[in-house]
Design a protein around this motif. Structure first.
Motif, PDB file in Angstrom:
ATOM      1  N   THR A   1      49.550  37.811  -2.704  1.00 47.09           N
ATOM      2  CA  THR A   1      50.093  37.744  -1.345  1.00 47.09           C
ATOM      3  C   THR A   1      50.849  36.434  -1.201  1.00 47.09           C
ATOM      4  N   LEU A   2      52.138  36.528  -0.932  1.00 45.79           N
ATOM      5  CA  LEU A   2      53.004  35.355  -0.869  1.00 45.79           C
ATOM      6  C   LEU A   2      53.512  35.177   0.556  1.00 45.79           C
ATOM      7  N   ASP A   3      53.028  34.135   1.216  1.00 48.37           N
ATOM      8  CA  ASP A   3      53.394  33.883   2.617  1.00 48.37           C
ATOM      9  C   ASP A   3      53.196  35.129   3.472  1.00 48.37           C
ATOM     10  N   GLY A   4      52.065  35.809   3.253  1.00 47.77           N
ATOM     11  CA  GLY A   4      51.696  36.961   4.064  1.00 47.77           C
ATOM     12  C   GLY A   4      52.260  38.286   3.611  1.00 47.77           C
ATOM     13  N   VAL A   5      53.034  38.292   2.525  1.00 47.08           N
ATOM     14  CA  VAL A   5      53.670  39.522   2.047  1.00 47.08           C
ATOM     15  C   VAL A   5      53.158  39.849   0.646  1.00 47.08           C
ATOM     16  N   SER A   6      52.764  41.102   0.431  1.00 41.87           N
ATOM     17  CA  SER A   6      52.331  41.532  -0.901  1.00 41.87           C
ATOM     18  C   SER A   6      53.518  41.465  -1.856  1.00 41.87           C
ATOM     19  N   SER A   7      53.310  40.808  -2.993  1.00 39.11           N
ATOM     20  CA  SER A   7      54.415  40.591  -3.924  1.00 39.11           C
ATOM     21  C   SER A   7      53.940  40.755  -5.360  1.00 39.11           C
ATOM     22  N   ALA A   8      54.893  41.083  -6.230  1.00 36.59           N
ATOM     23  CA  ALA A   8      54.637  41.140  -7.665  1.00 36.59           C
ATOM     24  C   ALA A   8      55.442  40.030  -8.324  1.00 36.59           C
ATOM     25  N   VAL A   9      54.768  39.199  -9.115  1.00 35.29           N
ATOM     26  CA  VAL A   9      55.448  38.091  -9.785  1.00 35.29           C
ATOM     27  C   VAL A   9      55.068  38.104 -11.257  1.00 35.29           C
ATOM     28  N   ALA A  10      55.858  37.441 -12.057  1.00 37.16           N
ATOM     29  CA  ALA A  10      55.618  37.418 -13.492  1.00 37.16           C
ATOM     30  C   ALA A  10      54.360  36.628 -13.824  1.00 37.16           C
ATOM     31  N   VAL A  11      53.653  37.091 -14.834  1.00 39.45           N
ATOM     32  CA  VAL A  11      52.509  36.341 -15.344  1.00 39.45           C
ATOM     33  C   VAL A  11      52.991  34.956 -15.787  1.00 39.45           C
ATOM     34  N   GLY A  12      52.225  33.924 -15.454  1.00 42.25           N
ATOM     35  CA  GLY A  12      52.614  32.563 -15.817  1.00 42.25           C
ATOM     36  C   GLY A  12      53.466  31.873 -14.775  1.00 42.25           C
ATOM     37  N   SER A  13      53.639  32.512 -13.606  1.00 40.98           N
ATOM     38  CA  SER A  13      54.449  31.906 -12.550  1.00 40.98           C
ATOM     39  C   SER A  13      53.713  30.741 -11.902  1.00 40.98           C
ATOM     40  N   THR A  14      54.484  29.771 -11.455  1.00 41.07           N
ATOM     41  CA  THR A  14      53.968  28.636 -10.690  1.00 41.07           C
ATOM     42  C   THR A  14      54.695  28.586  -9.354  1.00 41.07           C
ATOM     43  N   GLY A  15      54.348  27.605  -8.556  1.00 41.34           N
ATOM     44  CA  GLY A  15      55.030  27.445  -7.279  1.00 41.34           C
ATOM     45  C   GLY A  15      56.516  27.188  -7.424  1.00 41.34           C
ATOM     46  N   PHE A  16      56.914  26.631  -8.563  1.00 44.06           N
ATOM     47  CA  PHE A  16      58.343  26.376  -8.772  1.00 44.06           C
ATOM     48  C   PHE A  16      59.137  27.682  -8.811  1.00 44.06           C
ATOM     49  N   GLU A  17      58.535  28.725  -9.376  1.00 44.57           N
ATOM     50  CA  GLU A  17      59.213  30.020  -9.425  1.00 44.57           C
ATOM     51  C   GLU A  17      59.105  30.768  -8.096  1.00 44.57           C
ATOM     52  N   LEU A  18      58.018  30.530  -7.370  1.00 43.19           N
ATOM     53  CA  LEU A  18      57.778  31.293  -6.144  1.00 43.19           C
ATOM     54  C   LEU A  18      58.600  30.794  -4.963  1.00 43.19           C
TER      55      LEU A  18
ATOM     56  N   ARG B   1      47.463  22.883  -3.656  1.00 36.95           N
ATOM     57  CA  ARG B   1      47.716  22.731  -5.086  1.00 36.95           C
ATOM     58  C   ARG B   1      49.138  22.219  -5.315  1.00 36.95           C
ATOM     59  N   ASP B   2      49.340  21.570  -6.462  1.00 42.86           N
ATOM     60  CA  ASP B   2      50.691  21.182  -6.865  1.00 42.86           C
ATOM     61  C   ASP B   2      51.541  22.433  -7.071  1.00 42.86           C
ATOM     62  N   LEU B   3      52.849  22.270  -6.996  1.00 43.98           N
ATOM     63  CA  LEU B   3      53.739  23.391  -7.281  1.00 43.98           C
ATOM     64  C   LEU B   3      53.630  23.839  -8.736  1.00 43.98           C
ATOM     65  N   ALA B   4      53.180  22.953  -9.618  1.00 45.57           N
ATOM     66  CA  ALA B   4      53.062  23.296 -11.037  1.00 45.57           C
ATOM     67  C   ALA B   4      51.838  24.158 -11.334  1.00 45.57           C
ATOM     68  N   HIS B   5      50.992  24.382 -10.341  1.00 44.33           N
ATOM     69  CA  HIS B   5      49.760  25.151 -10.564  1.00 44.33           C
ATOM     70  C   HIS B   5      50.080  26.627 -10.778  1.00 44.33           C
ATOM     71  N   LEU B   6      49.476  27.231 -11.802  1.00 49.64           N
ATOM     72  CA  LEU B   6      49.675  28.650 -12.094  1.00 49.64           C
ATOM     73  C   LEU B   6      48.999  29.519 -11.037  1.00 49.64           C
ATOM     74  N   VAL B   7      49.667  30.604 -10.663  1.00 57.54           N
ATOM     75  CA  VAL B   7      49.056  31.570  -9.750  1.00 57.54           C
ATOM     76  C   VAL B   7      48.446  32.700 -10.571  1.00 57.54           C
ATOM     77  N   SER B   8      47.459  33.366  -9.972  1.00 57.65           N
ATOM     78  CA  SER B   8      46.726  34.416 -10.679  1.00 57.65           C
ATOM     79  C   SER B   8      46.703  35.704  -9.868  1.00 57.65           C
ATOM     80  N   GLN B   9      46.265  36.758 -10.519  1.00 59.92           N
ATOM     81  CA  GLN B   9      46.147  38.062  -9.881  1.00 59.92           C
ATOM     82  C   GLN B   9      45.289  37.967  -8.614  1.00 59.92           C
ATOM     83  N   GLY B  10      45.823  38.510  -7.508  1.00 62.52           N
ATOM     84  CA  GLY B  10      45.074  38.572  -6.267  1.00 62.52           C
ATOM     85  C   GLY B  10      45.103  37.316  -5.423  1.00 62.52           C
ATOM     86  N   ASP B  11      45.787  36.277  -5.883  1.00 64.26           N
ATOM     87  CA  ASP B  11      45.841  35.032  -5.108  1.00 64.26           C
ATOM     88  C   ASP B  11      46.565  35.241  -3.777  1.00 64.26           C
TER      89      ASP B  11
END
Length: 318
Positions: A8-25, A41-51
Motif C-alpha cells: 500500500t503506497l500512500d493509501g493506494v494498493s500498488s505493485a512494485v518490483a522486488v528490491g524497490s526502495t523509497g528512491f524508486e517509489l 525509515r531512510d529512503l534507501a530502506h527496502l520495502v517488502s510484500q504487504g508493507d
C-alpha cells in the motif's frame, strides 16, 4: 515467479518490483524519508510484500525533524574537523532546531560559530551520503573506542535510564550512520545513531544557522561532566530560515524581562532570589489595574474569594 510485490503506497494498493526502495517509489524531490508500517525509515530502506508505505515530505513535522537531525550530524562532523580532540555527546532534533553536545578542553566562543558554519557549508556542498549500517554492541564499541560518551550509550541500550540518548540508541538493533564521500566511496565520518536521515548532505541546503552556545551536563545529570552545547536551526529554504530568525527577533523585543527593565516596571534583585519580581511604582500601577479587572470579572461570574498563607509546612509538598 512474479517479480512484483504488493503493498500500500500512500493509501493506494500498488505493485512494485522486488528490491524497490523509497528512491524508486517516490519521485518528488521534497520526499526525504518514508514511513513503513508506522516506522520512519531512510529512503534507501527496502520495502517488502504487504508493507504500508507513506511518503515523508521535508516540510512535514517528521521531515523537519529529519532535516534538523541530519544538520546536527554535519555540525558534529565540522566540529571534529576543526577540533579533532572534541569528543561527541548527543545531537537530537528539537522544536525549530537541533543541538549537539561536545566534550572539549576549552569552552566554545561565539566567533567559532561562523567558522563552523563555513565548514558545514563545505560538507553540505560535497553531497556526502548518509548510509545506515547495523552493528553489534561489540562492533560499535570497537569503532567508537575513542568516544567515551557513545560507549556509555551502547552499554545503556534499551535502558529506561537512557533519557537524552534516545536519538542515538534504543530498543532493538544498534546502528551507525556513515557519511560517505560520493566520489571516492570513502567513509569520512560516522556517528552512533538510530536515524533516519536525509539521503545526502546536499539536501540540507542553505536554510540553516548556528544560533547560540550553552553549557549542559552529560545526559542532563548535574553529577556528570559539563559539556559544551551548540544550538542551531534548519529549514527547507533560506526564506523560511529568514522568517524564523525574524520571529525570534520580534519575540526578543517583547521579552517581559527586557521590557520590565527598559520601562522601569519591575526587577529581579539577586538579594531576594532568582525569578522573584519586585514591582516598581509604574509596574505596581499596572499590576493593580490588572488585579482589579480580574477581581471584577470573577465577581460578575459569581466566584467567591478565599485566601491561603504564602508559607506552609514543608511536608505539604512532600
Amino acid at each position: 515467479m512474479s517479480k512484483d510485490i504488493e503493498l500500500t503506497l500512500d493509501g493506494v494498493s500498488s505493485a512494485v518490483a522486488v528490491g524497490s526502495t523509497g528512491f524508486e517509489l517516490f519521485q518528488d524531490k521534497k520526499v526525504v524519508a518514508q514511513r513503513i508500517n508506522g516506522q520512519l525509515r531512510d529512503l534507501a530502506h527496502l520495502v517488502s510484500q504487504g508493507d504500508v508505505v507513506e511518503a515523508v515530505s521535508i516540510d512535514s513535522a517528521d521531515g523537519l525533524s529529519i532535516l534538523r537531525h541530519s544538520t546536527a550530524h554535519v555540525l558534529a562532523q565540522a566540529v571534529q574537523k576543526i577540533n579533532p580532540d572534541a569528543r561527541l555527546g548527543i545531537g537530537p532534533p528539537i522544536t525549530d532546531g537541533f543541538y549537539y553536545d561536545f566534550d572539549v578542553d576549552e569552552p566554545f566562543t561565539p566567533e567559532l560559530l561562523k567558522v563552523l558554519e563555513k565548514e558545514m557549508e563545505r560538507i553540505i556542498r560535497a553531497g556526502q551520503r548518509f548510509v545506515r549500517r547495523i552493528v553489534s554492541d561489540s562492533e560499535a564499541a570497537k569503532e567508537l573506542a575513542s568516544e567515551p560518551n557513545k560507549l556509555e550509550l551502547i552499554t545503556l541500550k534499551s535502558s529506561e535510564n537512557l533519557a537524552e540518548g534516545s536519538a542515538e540508541v534504543g530498543a532493538g538493533e544498534l546502528t551507525i550512520y556513515d557519511n560517505v564521500d560520493p566520489q571516492s566511496g570513502e567513509v569520512v565520518w560516522k556517528d552512533l545513531c538510530r536515524g533516519p536521515h536525509l539521503p545526502n548532505t546536499r539536501m540540507i541546503g542553505n536554510g540553516f544557522s548556528l544560533t547560540r552556545l550553552a553549557a549542559a551536563y552529560w545526559r542532563g545529570n548535574e553529577a556528570n561532566k559539563q559539556l559544551q552545547r551548540i544550538y542551531g536551526t534548519a529549514w527547507p529554504s533560506k526564506d523560511e530560515l529568514k522568517a524564523h530568525l525574524e520571529r525570534l527577533e520580534e519575540a526578543a523585543k517583547r521579552d517581559h524581562r527586557r521590557l520590565g527593565a527598559e520601562l522601569d516596571l519591575f526587577s529581579f534583585p539577586e538579594e531576594i532570589g532568582s525569578g522573584l519580581a519586585v514591582f516598581h511604582p509604574k509596574g505596581g500601577v499596572i499590576r493593580r489595574v490588572m488585579e482589579d479587572y480580574s477581581r471584577a470579572r470573577h465577581d460578575e461570574a459569581g466566584y467567591e474569594f478565599v485566601y491561603s498563607p504564602h508559607i506552609t509546612k514543608s511536608n505539604l509538598f512532600e
